[in-house]
Design a protein around this motif. Structure first.
Motif, short mmCIF file in Angstrom:
data_model
loop_
_atom_site.label_atom_id
_atom_site.label_comp_id
_atom_site.label_asym_id
_atom_site.label_seq_id
_atom_site.Cartn_x
_atom_site.Cartn_y
_atom_site.Cartn_z
N ARG A 1 0.84 -1.19 0.00
CA ARG A 1 0.00 0.00 0.00
C ARG A 1 0.88 1.25 0.00
NH1 ARG A 1 -2.58 -0.43 6.14
NH2 ARG A 1 -0.66 0.14 7.30
N ARG B 1 5.87 3.27 -0.70
CA ARG B 1 5.08 2.04 -0.76
C ARG B 1 5.56 1.10 0.34
NH1 ARG B 1 3.80 -0.50 -6.55
NH2 ARG B 1 3.26 1.72 -6.76
N VAL C 1 -3.56 3.62 -1.40
CA VAL C 1 -3.80 2.82 -2.60
C VAL C 1 -3.15 1.46 -2.35
CG1 VAL C 1 -3.41 2.57 -5.06
CG2 VAL C 1 -3.86 4.83 -4.09
N TYR C 2 -3.92 0.41 -2.55
CA TYR C 2 -3.44 -0.95 -2.31
C TYR C 2 -3.10 -1.62 -3.63
CZ TYR C 2 -4.56 -0.72 2.63
OH TYR C 2 -4.59 -0.38 3.97
N TYR C 3 -1.93 -2.25 -3.68
CA TYR C 3 -1.44 -2.90 -4.88
C TYR C 3 -1.21 -4.38 -4.60
CZ TYR C 3 -0.25 1.87 -6.33
OH TYR C 3 -0.30 3.20 -6.65
N TRP D 1 2.96 -6.18 -11.10
CA TRP D 1 2.16 -5.34 -10.21
C TRP D 1 0.81 -5.03 -10.84
CZ3 TRP D 1 3.73 -3.58 -5.37
CH2 TRP D 1 5.05 -3.87 -5.03
N GLY E 1 -3.60 -1.02 -8.68
CA GLY E 1 -3.94 -0.40 -7.41
C GLY E 1 -5.42 -0.12 -7.26
N GLN F 1 -8.06 2.07 -4.46
CA GLN F 1 -8.06 3.04 -3.37
C GLN F 1 -8.91 2.55 -2.20
OE1 GLN F 1 -6.52 6.28 -3.08
NE2 GLN F 1 -7.22 6.06 -0.97
#
Length: 121
Positions: A37, A44, A92-94, A111, A114, A116
């Motif tokens: 995140r 990050r 933001v989560y990835y 990746w 993302g 939110q």
């Protein structure tokens, strides 16, 4: 491997969300999957990781006991169940896929875009 994260949104503090990350490709089950995140103005940071079989998991101290990572290799999907959300979880989560059992983001090769997550206090 292409990754598509979803499930983010706006939630009140104390609430829950479940993020999903769908992967394309037939080699999903051979990858270690992770969630990271990034909050505004911050680097990050690692959130959680799960081994290819799902038998091993790793969590950041900040989310331990509140978040659960899981995967369904038949569906090429990894999940992040987030409970007892706090304002500090806003980011933001990835999702990411890699080969090394490591929290270092450099260990992850692929990746997602993302999603939110906003937690209101």
């Amino acid at each position: 491997v292409q990754l598509q994260a979803s499930g983010g949104g706006l939630v009140q503090a104390g609430g829950s969300l479940r993020l999903s990350c769908a992967a394309s490709g037939r080699t999903f089950s051979s990858y270690i999957m992770g969630w990271y995140r990034q909050a505004p103005g911050k680097e990050r940071e690692f959130v959680a990781a799960i081994s290819w079989s799902g038998s091993s998991t790793l969590y950041a101290d900040a989310v331990k006991g509140r978040f659960t990572i899981s995967r369904d290799n038949a569906k090429n999907t990894v999940y992040l169940q987030m409970n007892s959300l706090e304002a500090e979880d806003t980011a933001v989560y990835y999702c990411a896929a890699g080969r090394a059992w490591d929290s270092n983001p450099l260990s992850y090769v692929y990746w997602g875009q993302g999603t939110q997550v906003t937690v209101s206090s």
